[in-house]
Design a protein around this motif. Structure first.
Motif, PDB file in Angstrom:
ATOM      1  N   ALA A 143       0.847  -1.306  -0.077  1.00  0.00           N
ATOM      2  CA  ALA A 143       0.040  -0.014  -0.065  1.00  0.00           C
ATOM      3  C   ALA A 143       0.854   1.095  -0.094  1.00  0.00           C
ATOM      4  CB  ALA A 143      -0.961   0.016   1.326  1.00  0.00           C
ATOM      5  N   PHE A 144       0.223   2.228  -0.593  1.00  0.00           N
ATOM      6  CA  PHE A 144       1.156   3.595  -0.574  1.00  0.00           C
ATOM      7  C   PHE A 144       1.234   4.149   0.784  1.00  0.00           C
ATOM      8  CE2 PHE A 144       0.073   3.926  -5.606  1.00  0.00           C
ATOM      9  CZ  PHE A 144       1.286   3.210  -5.862  1.00  0.00           C
ATOM     10  N   TYR A 145       0.053   4.102   1.366  1.00  0.00           N
ATOM     11  CA  TYR A 145      -0.202   5.006   2.507  1.00  0.00           C
ATOM     12  C   TYR A 145      -0.690   4.203   3.701  1.00  0.00           C
ATOM     13  CZ  TYR A 145      -0.474   8.090  -1.611  1.00  0.00           C
ATOM     14  OH  TYR A 145      -0.061   8.607  -2.656  1.00  0.00           O
ATOM     15  N   PRO A 146       0.301   3.496   4.237  1.00  0.00           N
ATOM     16  CA  PRO A 146      -0.100   2.383   5.336  1.00  0.00           C
ATOM     17  C   PRO A 146      -0.611   3.164   6.415  1.00  0.00           C
ATOM     18  CG  PRO A 146       2.114   2.373   5.156  1.00  0.00           C
ATOM     19  CD  PRO A 146       1.392   2.931   3.760  1.00  0.00           C
ATOM     20  N   GLU A 147      -0.118   4.238   6.750  1.00  0.00           N
ATOM     21  CA  GLU A 147      -0.694   5.153   8.106  1.00  0.00           C
ATOM     22  C   GLU A 147      -2.102   5.382   7.810  1.00  0.00           C
ATOM     23  OE1 GLU A 147       3.634   5.790   6.928  1.00  0.00           O
ATOM     24  OE2 GLU A 147       1.705   5.780   5.972  1.00  0.00           O
ATOM     25  N   LEU A 148      -2.686   5.515   6.593  1.00  0.00           N
ATOM     26  CA  LEU A 148      -4.033   5.967   6.287  1.00  0.00           C
ATOM     27  C   LEU A 148      -5.092   4.940   6.811  1.00  0.00           C
ATOM     28  CD1 LEU A 148      -3.920   8.588   3.557  1.00  0.00           C
ATOM     29  CD2 LEU A 148      -4.358   9.010   5.845  1.00  0.00           C
ATOM     30  N   TRP A 149      -4.321   3.541   6.458  1.00  0.00           N
ATOM     31  CA  TRP A 149      -5.112   2.303   6.791  1.00  0.00           C
ATOM     32  C   TRP A 149      -5.013   2.040   8.289  1.00  0.00           C
ATOM     33  CZ3 TRP A 149      -8.075   0.637   3.124  1.00  0.00           C
ATOM     34  CH2 TRP A 149      -7.919   0.860   1.720  1.00  0.00           C
ATOM     35  N   GLN A 150      -3.909   2.250   8.747  1.00  0.00           N
ATOM     36  CA  GLN A 150      -3.836   2.082  10.339  1.00  0.00           C
ATOM     37  C   GLN A 150      -4.531   2.892  11.118  1.00  0.00           C
ATOM     38  OE1 GLN A 150      -2.474  -0.320  12.077  1.00  0.00           O
ATOM     39  NE2 GLN A 150      -2.607   0.598  13.887  1.00  0.00           N
ATOM     40  N   VAL A 151      -4.795   4.173  10.723  1.00  0.00           N
ATOM     41  CA  VAL A 151      -5.717   5.066  11.494  1.00  0.00           C
ATOM     42  C   VAL A 151      -7.312   4.612  11.630  1.00  0.00           C
ATOM     43  CG1 VAL A 151      -6.533   6.579   9.697  1.00  0.00           C
ATOM     44  CG2 VAL A 151      -5.952   7.629  12.056  1.00  0.00           C
ATOM     45  N   ARG A 152      -7.445   3.811  10.902  1.00  0.00           N
ATOM     46  CA  ARG A 152      -8.912   3.213  10.869  1.00  0.00           C
ATOM     47  C   ARG A 152      -9.017   2.090  12.132  1.00  0.00           C
ATOM     48  NH1 ARG A 152      -8.698   6.080   6.418  1.00  0.00           N
ATOM     49  NH2 ARG A 152     -10.438   6.254   5.380  1.00  0.00           N
ATOM     50  N   ASN A 153      -7.728   1.616  12.161  1.00  0.00           N
ATOM     51  CA  ASN A 153      -7.899   0.619  13.402  1.00  0.00           C
ATOM     52  C   ASN A 153      -7.627   1.442  14.621  1.00  0.00           C
ATOM     53  OD1 ASN A 153      -7.572  -1.887  11.998  1.00  0.00           O
ATOM     54  ND2 ASN A 153      -5.256  -1.700  11.800  1.00  0.00           N
ATOM     55  N   GLU A 154      -7.020   2.530  14.709  1.00  0.00           N
ATOM     56  CA  GLU A 154      -7.035   3.402  15.779  1.00  0.00           C
ATOM     57  C   GLU A 154      -8.327   4.181  16.234  1.00  0.00           C
ATOM     58  OE1 GLU A 154      -3.810   6.041  15.375  1.00  0.00           O
ATOM     59  OE2 GLU A 154      -2.570   4.664  14.588  1.00  0.00           O
ATOM     60  N   LEU A 155      -9.161   4.500  15.143  1.00  0.00           N
ATOM     61  CA  LEU A 155     -10.461   4.960  15.129  1.00  0.00           C
ATOM     62  C   LEU A 155     -11.622   4.001  15.673  1.00  0.00           C
ATOM     63  CD1 LEU A 155     -10.637   6.939  11.876  1.00  0.00           C
ATOM     64  CD2 LEU A 155     -10.570   8.161  14.260  1.00  0.00           C
ATOM     65  N   THR A 156     -11.330   2.872  15.035  1.00  0.00           N
ATOM     66  CA  THR A 156     -12.135   1.591  15.791  1.00  0.00           C
ATOM     67  C   THR A 156     -11.888   1.491  17.330  1.00  0.00           C
ATOM     68  OG1 THR A 156     -12.315   0.710  13.597  1.00  0.00           O
ATOM     69  CG2 THR A 156     -12.753  -0.747  15.696  1.00  0.00           C
ATOM     70  N   GLU A 157     -10.779   1.314  17.702  1.00  0.00           N
ATOM     71  CA  GLU A 157     -10.304   1.239  19.234  1.00  0.00           C
ATOM     72  C   GLU A 157     -11.080   2.370  19.770  1.00  0.00           C
ATOM     73  OE1 GLU A 157      -6.104   0.693  19.285  1.00  0.00           O
ATOM     74  OE2 GLU A 157      -6.169  -1.079  18.255  1.00  0.00           O
ATOM     75  N   LEU A 158     -10.702   3.406  19.537  1.00  0.00           N
ATOM     76  CA  LEU A 158     -11.468   4.738  20.246  1.00  0.00           C
ATOM     77  C   LEU A 158     -12.682   4.807  20.228  1.00  0.00           C
ATOM     78  CD1 LEU A 158     -10.828   7.545  21.323  1.00  0.00           C
ATOM     79  CD2 LEU A 158     -10.718   8.570  19.098  1.00  0.00           C
ATOM     80  N   ALA A 159     -13.364   4.339  19.207  1.00  0.00           N
ATOM     81  CA  ALA A 159     -14.847   4.050  19.144  1.00  0.00           C
ATOM     82  C   ALA A 159     -15.088   3.035  20.239  1.00  0.00           C
ATOM     83  CB  ALA A 159     -15.536   3.951  17.998  1.00  0.00           C
ATOM     84  N   ASN A 160     -14.679   1.880  20.178  1.00  0.00           N
ATOM     85  CA  ASN A 160     -14.834   1.050  20.997  1.00  0.00           C
ATOM     86  C   ASN A 160     -14.644   1.602  22.741  1.00  0.00           C
ATOM     87  OD1 ASN A 160     -15.689  -0.895  19.268  1.00  0.00           O
ATOM     88  ND2 ASN A 160     -13.363  -1.732  19.156  1.00  0.00           N
ATOM     89  N   GLN A 161     -13.542   2.432  22.760  1.00  0.00           N
ATOM     90  CA  GLN A 161     -13.333   2.626  24.334  1.00  0.00           C
ATOM     91  C   GLN A 161     -14.606   3.655  24.798  1.00  0.00           C
ATOM     92  OE1 GLN A 161      -9.586   4.401  23.979  1.00  0.00           O
ATOM     93  NE2 GLN A 161      -8.365   2.727  23.551  1.00  0.00           N
TER      94      GLN A 161
END
Length: 236
Positions: A214-232
């Protein structure tokens, strides 16, 4: 509209302004003559891949401009040009599907003419592979200048609408490019089989592993972080 005609020396005919401007004589001479084709479908194969190179040239031109615009903080124009690049990749995907109109045996009828030539040798493809990741450096530098994190851009869209729009454009581009590479892989195994070697000597298994890039792994990874934040937040 005035139609300007000029005499073309040695051709015995006159060229229109349209033909001269688009250099149609040179363009249409870049394919094999009909009498030189190893197989009927070889002309389509050449045209499809030459179209790739033309659109990749245009895309690389736009990406270089987008990098300059991001450096200046001109997000509206950068986003507009990014949408152009994304639309171009959709055209490329449809262009690729033209090759599905020939059968594997028809492809083999002229495959030997390619010798060791492979799509991975494409100068246009290499240009995009080199330029595309650099846009993340430019975007990250813009975030740093604005003093904002990627999480904040996504969770506070009302404060950073243009930064979010650019981030979404980058991931749209990353996604469609990955889809193109996946479709190209599927086309390859459709034509020569999953256990065969590509014309450039690359196995289908090795080619398949590149689809994870992927060109922009950080932009895919931030979705994991957003999901974790939403779960919290949901647990509170």
């Amino acid at each position: 509209m005035v139609r300007e005609m000029v005499h073309e020396p040695g051709r015995g005919r006159e060229l229109s302004t349209y033909e001269r401007y688009l250099r149609t004589n040179e363009l249409l001479a870049l394919q094999k003559a009909e009498g030189e084709l190893a197989h009927h479908d070889e002309l389509q194969f050449q045209v499809v891949h030459q179209v790739f190179e033309l659109w990749w040239k245009e895309s690389a031109f736009e990406l270089r401009t987008i990098r300059t615009l991001l450096g200046k903080g001109d997000l509206p124009y950068a986003i507009r040009l990014m949408q152009r690049v994304i639309r171009t990749q959709h055209l490329m995907l449809e262009n690729l599907r033209m090759l599905e109109s020939m059968t594997p045996w028809e492809f083999h009828a002229f495959r030997k003419v390619l010798e060791d030539g492979a799509g991975t040798d494409s100068p246009g493809f290499h240009a995009l592979m080199r330029l595309s990741p650099l846009l993340w450096d430019d975007y990250k530098a813009l975030l740093e200048r604005e003093g904002v994190t990627l999480i904040e851009v996504h969770t506070q869209p009302q404060h950073y609408p243009l930064l979010l729009a650019m981030a979404e454009a980058l991931i749209d581009y990353d996604e469609i490019f990955q889809l193109f590479r996946t479709q190209h892989f599927k086309l390859a195994i459709r034509m020569i089989g999953p256990g065969s070697m590509g014309t450039g000597g690359t196995s289908m298994q090795v080619l398949e592993r590149t689809l994870r890039d992927a060109f922009y792994p950080e932009l895919w990874q931030v979705r994991n972080e957003l999901t974790e934040l939403a779960n919290q937040q949901g647990e509170r």
